[in-house]
Write a protein that holds these residues in place. Sequence first.
Motif, PDB file in Angstrom:
ATOM      1  N   GLU A   1      -1.963 -11.154  -4.929  1.00 48.15           N
ATOM      2  CA  GLU A   1      -1.070 -12.325  -4.893  1.00 48.15           C
ATOM      3  C   GLU A   1       0.216 -11.980  -4.170  1.00 48.15           C
ATOM      4  N   PHE A   2       0.665 -12.880  -3.301  1.00 51.80           N
ATOM      5  CA  PHE A   2       1.937 -12.613  -2.625  1.00 51.80           C
ATOM      6  C   PHE A   2       2.648 -13.917  -2.283  1.00 51.80           C
ATOM      7  N   VAL A   3       3.944 -13.796  -1.997  1.00 48.98           N
ATOM      8  CA  VAL A   3       4.705 -14.896  -1.384  1.00 48.98           C
ATOM      9  C   VAL A   3       5.426 -14.309  -0.185  1.00 48.98           C
TER      10      VAL A   3
ATOM     11  N   VAL B   1       8.658 -13.855   1.932  1.00 49.69           N
ATOM     12  CA  VAL B   1      10.059 -13.922   1.491  1.00 49.69           C
ATOM     13  C   VAL B   1      10.810 -14.986   2.293  1.00 49.69           C
TER      14      VAL B   1
ATOM     15  N   ARG C   1       7.431  -9.900   2.921  1.00 49.00           N
ATOM     16  CA  ARG C   1       6.373 -10.391   2.021  1.00 49.00           C
ATOM     17  C   ARG C   1       6.581  -9.714   0.674  1.00 49.00           C
ATOM     18  N   GLU C   2       6.388 -10.470  -0.394  1.00 48.25           N
ATOM     19  CA  GLU C   2       6.517  -9.879  -1.725  1.00 48.25           C
ATOM     20  C   GLU C   2       5.185  -9.956  -2.455  1.00 48.25           C
ATOM     21  N   TYR C   3       4.648  -8.789  -2.842  1.00 43.15           N
ATOM     22  CA  TYR C   3       3.466  -8.756  -3.699  1.00 43.15           C
ATOM     23  C   TYR C   3       3.965  -8.855  -5.130  1.00 43.15           C
ATOM     24  N   THR C   4       3.504  -9.894  -5.838  1.00 43.76           N
ATOM     25  CA  THR C   4       4.102 -10.207  -7.132  1.00 43.76           C
ATOM     26  C   THR C   4       3.568  -9.330  -8.261  1.00 43.76           C
ATOM     27  N   LYS C   5       2.296  -8.908  -8.153  1.00 45.73           N
ATOM     28  CA  LYS C   5       1.722  -8.134  -9.273  1.00 45.73           C
ATOM     29  C   LYS C   5       1.127  -6.801  -8.836  1.00 45.73           C
TER      30      LYS C   5
ATOM     31  N   ARG D   1       7.051  -6.212  -6.468  1.00 46.25           N
ATOM     32  CA  ARG D   1       7.949  -6.634  -7.545  1.00 46.25           C
ATOM     33  C   ARG D   1       7.616  -5.986  -8.885  1.00 46.25           C
ATOM     34  N   GLU D   2       6.340  -5.721  -9.116  1.00 47.31           N
ATOM     35  CA  GLU D   2       5.920  -5.108 -10.396  1.00 47.31           C
ATOM     36  C   GLU D   2       6.532  -3.705 -10.514  1.00 47.31           C
TER      37      GLU D   2
ATOM     38  N   ALA E   1      10.908  -1.822  -9.124  1.00 49.20           N
ATOM     39  CA  ALA E   1      10.417  -2.520  -7.920  1.00 49.20           C
ATOM     40  C   ALA E   1      10.468  -1.554  -6.736  1.00 49.20           C
TER      41      ALA E   1
END
Length: 358
Positions: free
Chosen positions: A25-27, A29, A35-39, A71-72, A303
């Motif tokens: 999963e990503f968003v 930025v 790009r941010e990988y959320t998990k 981010r995790e 992070a």
Amino acid sequence: MIAADPDHELRYKPMTYGGSLDHLEFVEVTPIIGREYTKAKIKDILHASNAEEQIRDLAVIISERGVVFFRENQQDLTVDELKEFTDLVGKLSGRPKENGLHVHPLYRDPGNIPMGNGETDENIYVINSEAAKKLYKTMAGKDSKEPKNLSREWHSDATFEICPSDFSCLIMEETPPHGGDTLWCSGYEVYDRISPPMRAFLDTLTATCAQPVFRSACTAGGYEVMSPRGSPLNVGDEFAPVHPVVRTNRQTGWKSIFAGVGLHVTKINDVYEYEDRMIREYIMILITLNHDCVARMHWTKGAAAIWNNSCVWHAATPDTHLVEGAVRTGIRASSIGEQPYLDPASTSRREALGLPRA
Ligand SMILES: [Fe+2]
């Protein structure tokens, strides 16, 4: 003049993404950078059955997006794993075979700050707010009445080396609830914001990136500078390489402004002094006028960020001393890439992707 030459092949064939990270999963930025990988966990990527494929794909994403955030909390990653991961990102994306991780020039300094586990490592750069506070107290001009100018914070890692860093990976171990953000700016997009005649001029320039502080620190401390430092070319204590102002990113084949601005850039070569100043100020103005080229990381505990130094600059925000009781510590490993070059066959990012002018 170095004009784009589409009849010639790029020195490095651009890498393409193979899809091995599609499960994460990503968003993005911003539309332009980050790009941010959320998990996702770096540890899982490193130990996956198809780890090489995933790390190669990650190198493509970092090189296209400029910077990737995880981010995790990544603190289950050991120091050796952080080193192995960073080294593999460089290695699997075509770094010269003889290169490895950067070695800090002043590793023999007895005042070196240890990591959270009390140890030091020649391949790990330690970020520590307590040490930064001490340094701040000794900083010339700290009581100046002049307004702040944080533009000096922008830099690309190890540009004082003949072969600077391609990838840097930073894990933030402790961080205050606010303050201490890091910013990254896309050198690809800044290049795309420049008019074609000005780009053609900048393509012809080189800069000297002198950092005499390493030699003076070694002399004062009575110890030898570390050598070699991640490449057989990074030896000795001169620390004054000449780099192209516009550089081709070896993974994407896109042009980026590189040594036109930044902490380690001393002067633009072969121009008059006022022209040197004017060119560097011009590029700095482009950074400040175009904040849509910037991704900002508000750090949370554990992070991580990994970025490609050949197409982004980054800047820390030195404001944690304003936060009561703030402690900010982190560890960073950097891979050493190729000697920077401008490939006449390369184009800007927007040209390569068929995007309209910015
Ligand atoms: Fe840095």
